[in-house]
Every structure is written in C-alpha cells, then in structure tokens.
Design an enzyme around this catalytic site. Structure first.
Site, PDB file in Angstrom:
ATOM      1  N   LYS A 266       1.116  -0.965   0.574  1.00 51.28           N
ATOM      2  CA  LYS A 266       0.057  -0.251  -0.359  1.00 51.28           C
ATOM      3  C   LYS A 266       0.813   0.999  -0.225  1.00 51.28           C
ATOM      4  O   LYS A 266       2.110   1.299   0.897  1.00 51.28           O
ATOM      5  CB  LYS A 266      -1.002   0.372   1.430  1.00 51.28           C
TER       6      LYS A 266
ATOM      7  N   ASP B 113      -0.271  -0.124  -4.606  1.00 52.89           N
ATOM      8  CA  ASP B 113      -2.330   0.576  -4.333  1.00 52.89           C
ATOM      9  C   ASP B 113      -1.853   1.016  -3.630  1.00 52.89           C
ATOM     10  O   ASP B 113      -1.661   1.660  -2.532  1.00 52.89           O
ATOM     11  CB  ASP B 113      -2.284  -1.105  -3.964  1.00 52.89           C
TER      12      ASP B 113
ATOM     13  N   GLU C  48      -2.101   0.620  -8.548  1.00 54.09           N
ATOM     14  CA  GLU C  48      -4.024   0.014  -8.339  1.00 54.09           C
ATOM     15  C   GLU C  48      -4.236   1.559  -8.447  1.00 54.09           C
ATOM     16  O   GLU C  48      -4.040   2.233  -6.847  1.00 54.09           O
ATOM     17  CB  GLU C  48      -3.659  -1.055  -7.602  1.00 54.09           C
TER      18      GLU C  48
HETATM   19  O1  LIG Z   1      -8.489 -10.073   0.712  1.00 51.88           O
HETATM   20  C1  LIG Z   1      -6.640  -8.974   0.646  1.00 51.88           C
HETATM   21  O2  LIG Z   1      -5.814  -9.816   1.275  1.00 51.88           O
HETATM   22  C2  LIG Z   1      -6.368  -8.089  -0.156  1.00 51.88           C
HETATM   23  C3  LIG Z   1      -6.921  -6.739   0.431  1.00 51.88           C
HETATM   24  C4  LIG Z   1      -6.662  -5.732  -0.043  1.00 51.88           C
HETATM   25  O3  LIG Z   1      -5.329  -5.452  -0.752  1.00 51.88           O
HETATM   26  C5  LIG Z   1      -7.672  -4.941   0.138  1.00 51.88           C
HETATM   27  C6  LIG Z   1      -8.514  -4.973   0.413  1.00 51.88           C
HETATM   28  C7  LIG Z   1      -9.862  -4.244   1.132  1.00 51.88           C
HETATM   29  C8  LIG Z   1      -9.652  -2.852   0.789  1.00 51.88           C
HETATM   30  C9  LIG Z   1      -8.507  -1.851  -0.406  1.00 51.88           C
HETATM   31  O4  LIG Z   1      -7.906  -2.386   1.235  1.00 51.88           O
HETATM   32  C10 LIG Z   1      -7.333  -3.115  -0.123  1.00 51.88           C
HETATM   33  C11 LIG Z   1      -7.585  -3.436  -2.168  1.00 51.88           C
HETATM   34  O5  LIG Z   1      -7.874  -1.996  -1.994  1.00 51.88           O
HETATM   35  O6  LIG Z   1      -7.250  -4.023  -2.493  1.00 51.88           O
HETATM   36 MG   LIG Z   2      -6.915  -2.263  -4.279  1.00 54.47          MG
END
Ligand SMILES: O=C(O)CCC(=O)C1=CC=C[C@@H](O)[C@@H]1C(=O)O
Ligand SMILES: [Mg+2]
Length: 369
Positions: free
Chosen positions: A164, A189, A214
């Site tokens: 992230k 992301d 992302e």
């Molecule tokens: O379920 C997982 O292992 C991935 C989690 C993840 O990256 C996310 C889950 C929910 C919201 C976000 O923060 C993020 C995403 O945006 O993909």
């Molecule tokens: Mg995402």
C-alpha cells in the site's frame, strides 16, 4: 430452483494482524454470512465483503443488511430461477449496492453448482487446476518491518507482493523494497490517495519496474486516470473505479488502465464479474482477483472465479491462516508454493464449519418471506 429461506448471521472474526491502508485500519473483521435454502433443501452460502465503515466504497455492513432485508430478499424469495444469471435481472431495478447483491447471488451460484453436480469453478467456465497467489501487505510502522514481512512472504512462495502507498509513504518505500528484492514481482496500491497534481511523484515510480499501480486517483474518475496513464510507463490497474461491465468498457475505451482488479462484491456478483472477465479478454486486458479480507466462503468464490483463463496475474487470495486463527470452512484454504489447488468436487469445494461459525456469530435472523 426456488429460494424459500435465508438465514443471515452477523460474524465478528479476530484477525491475526491489523490491516492498514491509506484510508484506515481493519483490526477485526465483521461480515454477514448468508445460508440460502431452496425448495429442494439444497443450501448455498454467501458472504458480504463491505467493511463496517464506508472508506473503501460507500457500502457498509449495515447498508448491506438493510438492502438484503428490505429489497434483495423480497425480490428473490419464492421466485423460480433457472440459472444464477437471472438473479441480476431480479435485482435490475435496485441501483448499485453491489456488495449486498453479490452476497446473495454467490449463494445462488453455489446451489446451482451443487444441483448441476459440478464444481463452482467448472460451473463458471473455469478450467485451471491451480491458481497463482499473491499477497497484499498493509502499511507498516517502519520500512524495516515491511522488508522483514516481505522476506517472509517471498520465502513462503507468494507469486507477487502488493504494498500500500499514500502521499509521503511511496517512492522511498518502493525504492527500499526494490533494492532488497530486485526481481520480485511487485505492485503498489494507493486506494485513491493521489490527484493529478501528484504526477511527478507517480512518474518517479516508473523507475522501479512495478507490475502495475493500483487505483492511484479518485474512485469515480476514469478521465484523470486516462490522462495519467498517457504519462506513465507503469500500467494502471483500476479497482474502486470498476463497478460494472459498463465501467470496464468505458475505462478500456478511454485508455484509463492496462489491468483490471475484479472483486466479486464490488461489481455486484459473479455473473457481472464473468462478463468483465470476458470483455477484458476480448480486449487484451489482463485481470486478477482482488481480495476483501474474506473469510472462507468469500475466498472459495474468489478461487472458483480465478479458474477462468484471463485471470493471468496472481490474485489477493492468500490462504486462510494468513488472516484467521480459525477459518469458517473445512478444510482450511491452503497456499502451497504460491498456488491454491482449485477444488474439483461439487459446489464450492469447502464445507462451512458450523461449530466455528456459531462461536463467531453475534446475531442471527431467519427470513422466509
Ligand atoms: O484480501 C486481501 O488479502 C487483500 C486486501 C486488500 O488489499 C484490500 C482490501 C480492501 C480494501 C483495500 O484496502 C485493499 C484493496 O484495495 O485491494
Ligand atoms: Mg485496491
């Protein structure tokens, strides 16, 4: 089939570690589990993915419950359905609320797979035996801690790492990861944390050979993403911006992205997810399956979807033990050498574990219409 009874359970699941993004932290997962029974007694399971607060999309656990109770269950109960694709037609007059719709539609797909005596993956048209799995790492208190975690995941065999980013926690973090892991399939992301004013920072990320960036910009903005993509070498992957096949078509036509992250809940169900997958395949846009910190039922649906052929990039479908002390399905979902074996048995291929489900349930309601 004709759905006659739906039990909704509200579960609270302790997580092994909190998950932090540019918007907030999830330390304990709450979800609604749907047990959907048809007239013949076949039971299908569905899971909601909306968080308690509306920071990822506008839906929350409470809005999904409200939509299910007041609109979606009344539209579905006691109607004759020949195929799960018809569920979205029954819901056609109800705007958005994709996560609520997907939870009930997933259970109908489960029933359909059981009644047609095939695995859910096969019912969806998937043919893979193994899927590649990546891992999503939340924001950490220090870069050292992040590098240590990534090392553990690389050693476990995960096929790519997603980290992230947010303003002030981006170029230097990625530079440090790249220096420590020069060949790691890596992506970032941003969960909409940037604007076009940040273009210079985002361009600096081009130096690190990322698989993709992302959702750098606003969730409802594919115009600025198209402008940004023209000025970036790294492909943009859209997550929050894609809530339907129509969104995907427009984003691809505009050149707003090179990759799409498909999440069943965000797009309103498996039928819409399949349509987006097929459209992307026809337009040479690779896709992967995103995660929403799902428990075993949602995760099983993600695995079945990922068996479709254009899911060519590793998904966020880590194994049960990554997030949970105890998952709600048996056997638990296992990642081996960066792969999950796609169940070939009838239905979703995992059994809901009622003992654990009961232990985690904080309230329950039965609907018969
Ligand atoms: O379920 C997982 O292992 C991935 C989690 C993840 O990256 C996310 C889950 C929910 C919201 C976000 O923060 C993020 C995403 O945006 O993909
Ligand atoms: Mg995402």
């Amino acid at each position: 089939m004709r759905i006659e009874e739906i039990t909704i359970r509200h579960l609270k699941m302790p997580m092994k570690a909190p998950f932090t993004t540019s918007f907030g932290t999830v330390a304990e997962k709450e979800l609604l589990l749907l047990e959907v029974k048809d007239a013949s007694g076949t039971i299908g399971w569905g899971e909601t993915v909306a968080f308690v607060a509306p920071w990822y999309t506008e839906e929350t656990l409470k809005t999904t419950w409200h939509m299910l109770e007041d609109f979606l269950m009344p539209a579905l109960l006691h109607k004759d359905i020949a195929h799960p694709d018809e569920v979205s037609t029954l819901f056609a007059t109800i705007r958005r609320n994709g996560m609520a719709k997907a939870s009930i539609e997933g259970a109908v797909w489960d029933i359909y797979a059981q009644q047609t005596k095939q695995s859910l993956a096969h019912a969806l048209g998937g043919s893979k035996d193994l899927i590649d799995v990546g891992i999503s790492v939340g924001i950490q208190s220090s870069t050292e801690k992040l590098l240590e975690l990534i090392k553990v995941y690389v050693e476990k065999g995960y096929k790519r790492v997603k980290v992230k980013i947010k303003p002030g926690y981006d170029v230097e973090v990625i530079r440090a990861i790249r220096a420590a892991f020069p060949n790691l399939p890596l992506m970032a992301d941003a969960n909409s944390a940037y604007t076009l004013n940040d273009i210079e920072v985002l361009q600096q990320l081009d130096a690190f050979n990322l698989l993709m960036i992302e959702q750098p910009l606003a969730a409802d903005d594919i115009i600025d993403h198209a402008k940004l993509q023209k000025q970036l070498k790294t492909p943009i992957c859209l997550d929050e911006s894609i809530t339907s096949l129509e969104d995907a078509r427009k984003a691809i036509e505009l050149g707003s992205c090179g990759v799409i992250n498909i999440k069943i809940g965000r797009v309103g169900g498996i039928t819409e997810a399949k349509k987006i997958h097929d459209y992307c395949q026809q337009h040479a846009i690779p896709v992967w399956c995103g995660g929403m910190l799902e428990a075993g039922i949602g995760r099983a649906h993600n695995i079945a979807l990922t068996a479709l052929s254009n899911f060519v990039l590793p998904g966020d479908t880590a194994g049960s033990s990554h997030y949970w002390y105890e998952d709600i399905v048996t056997p638990e979902i296992v990642v081996e050498d960066g792969h999950i074996r796609v169940p070939q048995s009838i239905g979703i291929g995992y059994q809901p574990n009622l003992e654990i489900i009961d232990k985690l349930t904080i309230s329950k309601k039965v609907y018969k219409g």
